[in-house]
Design a protein around this motif. Structure first.
Motif, PDB file in Angstrom:
ATOM      1  N   PRO A   1      48.509  87.600 119.830  1.00 15.07           N
ATOM      2  CA  PRO A   1      48.355  88.410 118.469  1.00 15.07           C
ATOM      3  C   PRO A   1      48.522  90.425 119.617  1.00 15.07           C
ATOM      4  O   PRO A   1      48.503  91.079 118.769  1.00 15.07           O
ATOM      5  CB  PRO A   1      46.935  87.746 118.063  1.00 15.07           C
ATOM      6  CG  PRO A   1      46.855  87.248 118.612  1.00 15.07           C
ATOM      7  CD  PRO A   1      47.445  86.609 119.503  1.00 15.07           C
ATOM      8  N   ASP A   2      47.731  90.229 120.281  1.00 13.17           N
ATOM      9  CA  ASP A   2      47.357  91.656 121.292  1.00 13.17           C
ATOM     10  C   ASP A   2      48.503  91.343 122.090  1.00 13.17           C
ATOM     11  O   ASP A   2      48.165  92.958 122.565  1.00 13.17           O
ATOM     12  CB  ASP A   2      46.222  91.727 121.235  1.00 13.17           C
ATOM     13  CG  ASP A   2      45.110  91.267 120.170  1.00 13.17           C
ATOM     14  OD1 ASP A   2      45.442  92.298 119.479  1.00 13.17           O
ATOM     15  OD2 ASP A   2      43.908  90.897 120.294  1.00 13.17           O
ATOM     16  N   THR A   3      49.677  91.027 122.503  1.00 11.41           N
ATOM     17  CA  THR A   3      50.236  91.003 123.562  1.00 11.41           C
ATOM     18  C   THR A   3      51.899  90.800 122.968  1.00 11.41           C
ATOM     19  O   THR A   3      51.816  90.105 122.337  1.00 11.41           O
ATOM     20  CB  THR A   3      49.761  89.763 124.657  1.00 11.41           C
ATOM     21  OG1 THR A   3      48.512  90.209 124.752  1.00 11.41           O
ATOM     22  CG2 THR A   3      50.488  90.337 125.708  1.00 11.41           C
ATOM     23  N   THR A   4      52.255  92.045 123.988  1.00 11.00           N
ATOM     24  CA  THR A   4      53.692  91.833 124.042  1.00 11.00           C
ATOM     25  C   THR A   4      54.751  92.296 125.691  1.00 11.00           C
ATOM     26  O   THR A   4      54.114  92.668 126.075  1.00 11.00           O
ATOM     27  CB  THR A   4      54.662  93.305 122.744  1.00 11.00           C
ATOM     28  OG1 THR A   4      53.523  93.010 121.498  1.00 11.00           O
ATOM     29  CG2 THR A   4      55.964  93.002 122.576  1.00 11.00           C
ATOM     30  N   LEU A   5      55.837  91.819 125.114  1.00 14.54           N
ATOM     31  CA  LEU A   5      56.183  91.464 126.516  1.00 14.54           C
ATOM     32  C   LEU A   5      57.791  91.708 125.921  1.00 14.54           C
ATOM     33  O   LEU A   5      58.221  91.504 125.208  1.00 14.54           O
ATOM     34  CB  LEU A   5      56.108  90.027 127.178  1.00 14.54           C
ATOM     35  CG  LEU A   5      54.634  89.749 128.144  1.00 14.54           C
ATOM     36  CD1 LEU A   5      55.240  88.550 128.707  1.00 14.54           C
ATOM     37  CD2 LEU A   5      55.109  90.633 129.451  1.00 14.54           C
ATOM     38  N   LYS A   6      58.368  92.961 126.993  1.00 16.02           N
ATOM     39  CA  LYS A   6      59.375  93.385 126.671  1.00 16.02           C
ATOM     40  C   LYS A   6      60.620  93.691 128.398  1.00 16.02           C
ATOM     41  O   LYS A   6      60.046  93.705 129.393  1.00 16.02           O
ATOM     42  CB  LYS A   6      59.630  94.840 126.042  1.00 16.02           C
ATOM     43  CG  LYS A   6      58.628  95.037 124.903  1.00 16.02           C
ATOM     44  CD  LYS A   6      58.890  96.372 124.148  1.00 16.02           C
ATOM     45  CE  LYS A   6      58.272  96.302 123.259  1.00 16.02           C
ATOM     46  NZ  LYS A   6      58.164  97.433 122.725  1.00 16.02           N
ATOM     47  N   ALA A   7      62.323  93.032 127.866  1.00 15.95           N
ATOM     48  CA  ALA A   7      62.757  93.318 128.994  1.00 15.95           C
ATOM     49  C   ALA A   7      64.321  93.587 128.343  1.00 15.95           C
ATOM     50  O   ALA A   7      64.220  92.798 127.838  1.00 15.95           O
ATOM     51  CB  ALA A   7      63.024  91.180 129.978  1.00 15.95           C
ATOM     52  N   SER A   8      64.677  94.085 129.882  1.00 15.17           N
ATOM     53  CA  SER A   8      66.040  94.634 129.424  1.00 15.17           C
ATOM     54  C   SER A   8      66.154  95.272 130.003  1.00 15.17           C
ATOM     55  O   SER A   8      66.607  94.714 131.234  1.00 15.17           O
ATOM     56  CB  SER A   8      65.934  96.376 128.305  1.00 15.17           C
ATOM     57  OG  SER A   8      64.955  97.305 129.518  1.00 15.17           O
ATOM     58  N   TYR A   9      68.203  94.952 130.082  1.00 17.70           N
ATOM     59  CA  TYR A   9      69.103  95.621 131.449  1.00 17.70           C
ATOM     60  C   TYR A   9      69.501  95.931 130.175  1.00 17.70           C
ATOM     61  O   TYR A   9      70.855  95.409 129.085  1.00 17.70           O
ATOM     62  CB  TYR A   9      70.582  94.282 132.157  1.00 17.70           C
ATOM     63  CG  TYR A   9      70.970  94.623 133.170  1.00 17.70           C
ATOM     64  CD1 TYR A   9      70.239  95.225 134.269  1.00 17.70           C
ATOM     65  CD2 TYR A   9      71.860  94.252 132.410  1.00 17.70           C
ATOM     66  CE1 TYR A   9      71.007  95.461 135.352  1.00 17.70           C
ATOM     67  CE2 TYR A   9      72.918  95.219 133.555  1.00 17.70           C
ATOM     68  CZ  TYR A   9      72.273  95.152 134.775  1.00 17.70           C
ATOM     69  OH  TYR A   9      73.239  95.664 135.353  1.00 17.70           O
ATOM     70  N   SER A  10      70.546  97.695 130.779  1.00 17.08           N
ATOM     71  CA  SER A  10      71.740  97.899 130.118  1.00 17.08           C
ATOM     72  C   SER A  10      72.278  98.367 131.161  1.00 17.08           C
ATOM     73  O   SER A  10      72.030  99.023 132.681  1.00 17.08           O
ATOM     74  CB  SER A  10      71.035  98.686 129.680  1.00 17.08           C
ATOM     75  OG  SER A  10      69.859 100.171 130.096  1.00 17.08           O
ATOM     76  N   ARG A  11      73.275  99.088 130.642  1.00 20.60           N
ATOM     77  CA  ARG A  11      74.357 100.016 131.847  1.00 20.60           C
ATOM     78  C   ARG A  11      74.603 101.314 131.093  1.00 20.60           C
ATOM     79  O   ARG A  11      74.504 101.519 129.484  1.00 20.60           O
ATOM     80  CB  ARG A  11      75.686  99.457 132.233  1.00 20.60           C
ATOM     81  CG  ARG A  11      74.939  98.021 133.084  1.00 20.60           C
ATOM     82  CD  ARG A  11      76.785  97.447 133.604  1.00 20.60           C
ATOM     83  NE  ARG A  11      76.810  97.916 134.589  1.00 20.60           N
ATOM     84  CZ  ARG A  11      77.401  98.382 135.482  1.00 20.60           C
ATOM     85  NH1 ARG A  11      75.988  97.731 136.064  1.00 20.60           N
ATOM     86  NH2 ARG A  11      77.477  99.511 137.010  1.00 20.60           N
ATOM     87  N   ALA A  12      75.049 102.610 131.448  1.00 16.49           N
ATOM     88  CA  ALA A  12      75.069 103.938 131.061  1.00 16.49           C
ATOM     89  C   ALA A  12      76.616 104.794 131.561  1.00 16.49           C
ATOM     90  O   ALA A  12      76.267 104.348 133.172  1.00 16.49           O
ATOM     91  CB  ALA A  12      73.953 104.499 131.168  1.00 16.49           C
TER      92      ALA A  12
END
Length: 683
Positions: free
Chosen positions: A447-458
């Motif tokens: 309820p109080d913890t968020t994890l985010k993972a991402s990979y992108s190219r530009a």
């Protein structure tokens, strides 16, 4: 101006449907749905809630006032992991492995209400007094680190800064404001804002600024016998700004204009030291937007934008030619574009955003003229015309994989057609399609913890200024980056939040000069790895704290530490109410770690001396401001660099002399002050 009449007519005649509630402005918010800010109360922290897979930073209008920010560069310096470098001409963005001094090219895109502001000659992000906006007109500034090409294409290489402007209803007054500051600085502003009974919201503003500047002493110019090293009267600055914004039932029209003159104490030719070198910039941005609901689950946002930029820099030479005692730039950039975006929520659990954009950089001309001692044009140089047309398609889908896991998939296709007509026949220097993908996941681990993972190219296309300065422009190719990031957001209590991120950026196809040979190469690869953390705390009495630290390891294409890239940064912002909440004290402390200066090269481009390390710098800024207006009067008093820290930053141009004198740093300002006063009439 070559604006298709059909596009303009279609946009202006588009009738928006009346909605019961104001719709979400998809184009004014980075990454489709950037943030929902909560009201600050004594029992709840204002969270940076974001659907973006990045660690978003937000600076509000209250923060701007509490900490005495006067330019966007001040705001940037207060943000986690970012910094600026000043060479007495412009302030340059830096962070996450970029920030070469004097590098005009912006690798972080700056937008105003969703419209890109960079010019199409240098791609520069104007964050000082050459910028389009007075900070008093800003509601908040949002920084989204990581690539942004999926949403915005070219130039959104390493992040996005989106400026959300205020509305007329936020003022509901005729506001007169004035400012006095050190070095003979003075500024005046008139802002009119009102929301009418029929729903029309109107904001108009005009301002003017002037600063006498300082007399600067340069030991280098003293050593080579020029004017005792004193640059007298070569640091003044002035600007004029106009801004207008109209909103009504989903339609908005916005226009901003700035003209700025800045004297530089360090001329291009060192024998012209202490002679006039005045940078003159003029920028205009106009945009119109229609935001309406096609149906219950389909929304449309149409945006038409126009931009103009002109560089009229003026400089004096020393006995070069009777026909060229002076030179003035006549560089011009003009562009227009149309962006059509849709948001579809028809399918359960999915938010699909898709659209198309067309941008026409129909005027990109780099030119200068030689003037005689009567200012008559005698010689024209570098009449280099360029053009570029870019067609783009994009789509993102955000959907729930499970109750706690959300995925975000996106891709953008850009097809440029960039042409160099400085030679005959014209040469197409950028025409290959660019694909910008993004894959991201957000996990609600608790309820109080968020994890985010991402990979992108530009990607980032070479700009006309880079092409014109290159000896091998036919080898130029777009810069590319692959970016991976992992973010943790933890609410330790309703009033305490922790944000942390680790990232890995890998740049490719960079232009650089080989140290050993001076050869211009276009296949450079560099890498930046870093860690950023931040704590946000709100106490019951209204005391607010934001503390952040950043570490980065940035290596250039030859494996050396990147120039002007501090390994460590730390920032602390604390504000507290005083005198029964009639005033507020803002304290800002910043530390920038050791940086490396640019290397010294000979006439063949070969490195003769490596860059040297500069000591870190610690700065303290204090601001005292009114929290409650008295008969419409508000005031603010600030001290910048309160401890009078003497420090230097890497110079944008390295100079040397056969006698061993070297100029590779630029001294920054010591302690200085400002006083602001505003009055709201007929509120």
């Amino acid at each position: 101006m070559r604006l298709p009449f059909a596009c303009l007519l279609a946009l202006c005649c588009h009738t928006p449907a009346r909605a019961a509630a104001e719709p979400l402005d998809l184009t004014a918010i980075p990454f489709e749905k950037l943030t929902q800010t909560e009201v600050i109360t004594a029992s709840k922290l204002a969270k940076q809630v974001s659907d973006s897979p990045s660690a978003v930073s937000i600076v509000t209008a209250d923060d701007i006032r509490a900490y005495g920010y006067r330019t966007l560069a001040d705001v940037v310096n207060g943000m986690r992991g970012l910094y600026t470098t000043y060479d007495r001409r412009y302030e340059y963005l830096g962070g996450r492995g970029f920030g070469s001094p004097g590098d005009y090219t912006g690798r972080i895109m700056v937008l105003i209400d969703g419209t890109a502001t960079q010019d199409n000659i240098y791609n520069q992000a104007y964050i000082d007094n050459s910028g389009l906006l007075d900070l008093e007109l800003i509601e908040r500034v949002e920084y989204v680190p990581g690539t942004g090409s999926v949403s915005y294409g070219n130039n959104a290489l390493l992040g996005i800064i989106n400026i959300i402007t205020k509305r007329g209803a936020d003022f509901d007054a005729a506001q007169l404001a004035g400012e006095l500051s050190s070095y003979g600085g003075r500024k005046s502003r008139l802002t009119l804002g009102h929301r009418f009974e029929n729903g029309v919201d109107l904001l108009l503003s005009a301002s003017g600024l002037h600063s006498d500047g300082q007399t600067h002493y340069f030991p280098y110019f003293d050593a080579i016998g020029l004017h005792g090293g004193q640059a007298v009267g070569q640091d003044f600055e002035s600007n004029r700004r106009l801004f207008a914004k109209l909103e009504f039932e989903g339609f908005s029209l916005q226009a901003a204009h700035v003209s700025r003159t800045k004297a530089s104490p360090t001329p291009r030719r060192q024998n012209a030291f202490n002679l006039p070198y005045y940078l003159v910039d003029e920028s205009t941005s106009i945009s119109a937007k229609i935001d309406f609901n096609i149906g219950r689950d389909l929304k449309s946002v149409s945006r038409l934008y126009v931009g103009l930029y002109e560089d009229r820099t003026f400089r004096q030479y020393v006995a070069i030619d009777p026909d060229e005692q002076f030179r003035r730039n006549k560089t011009q950039g003009q562009w227009w574009g149309l962006d059509q975006k849709f948001a579809l929520t028809r399918y359960e659990g999915h938010t699909l955003v898709f659209g198309a954009e067309y941008r026409d950089d129909f005027r990109q001309r780099i030119s200068s003229v030689g003037l005689d001692d009567h200012y008559v044009e005698r010689i024209e140089y570098d009449r280099l015309p360029y053009t570029n047309r870019t067609y783009s398609l994009y789509a993102t889908d955000e959907f729930a994989v499970s109750k706690s896991l959300t995925a975000n998939l996106g891709v953008r296709y850009d097809k440029p057609h960039a042409v160099d007509c400085s030679v005959a026949p014209c040469i197409t220097y950028a025409s290959k399609p660019a694909f910008s993908p993004r894959l991201a996941f957000t996990l609600a681990a608790g309820p109080d913890t968020t994890l985010k993972a991402s990979y992108s190219r530009a990607f980032r296309l070479p700009n006309p200024n880079e092409i014109s300065a290159s000896t091998q422009s036919d080898l130029y190719r777009p810069e590319r980056v692959g970016a991976a990031e992992l973010v943790l957001e933890q609410d330790w209590s309703p009033t305490l939040r922790f944000t942390g991120s680790i990232y890995d950026y890998r740049m490719g196809d960079q232009r650089y000069l080989a140290s050993a040979t001076g050869t211009e190469l276009h296949d450079g690869r560099s890498r930046t790895r870093g860690l950023e953390i931040q704590l946000d705390k709100l106490w019951e009495g209204g005391v607010k704290l934001r503390a952040s630290a950043a570490w980065q390891d940035a290596l250039d294409p030859e494996g050396k530490q990147l120039v002007n890239s501090p390994r460590a940064m730390a920032k602390l912002n604390l504000s507290a109410p005083l005198w029964e909440r009639t005033a507020r004290l803002g304290l800002e402390a910043q530390y920038l770690g050791r940086r490396i200066t640019q290397e010294l090269r000979d006439d063949d481009g070969i490195v003769t001396r490596e860059g040297r390390p500069l000591a870190g710098a610690s700065l303290l800024n204090l601001t005292l401001s009114s929290a409650q207006g008295w008969h419409g009067l508000n005031w603010s008093i600030g001290i910048k660099n309160a401890l009078n820290q003497r420090y230097e930053v890497p110079a944008s141009t390295v100079r040397s002399d056969a006698r061993g004198a070297v100029l590779d740093t630029m001294a920054m300002d010591g302690r200085h002050f400002f006083v602001q006063l505003s009055w709201d009439a007929w509120r």
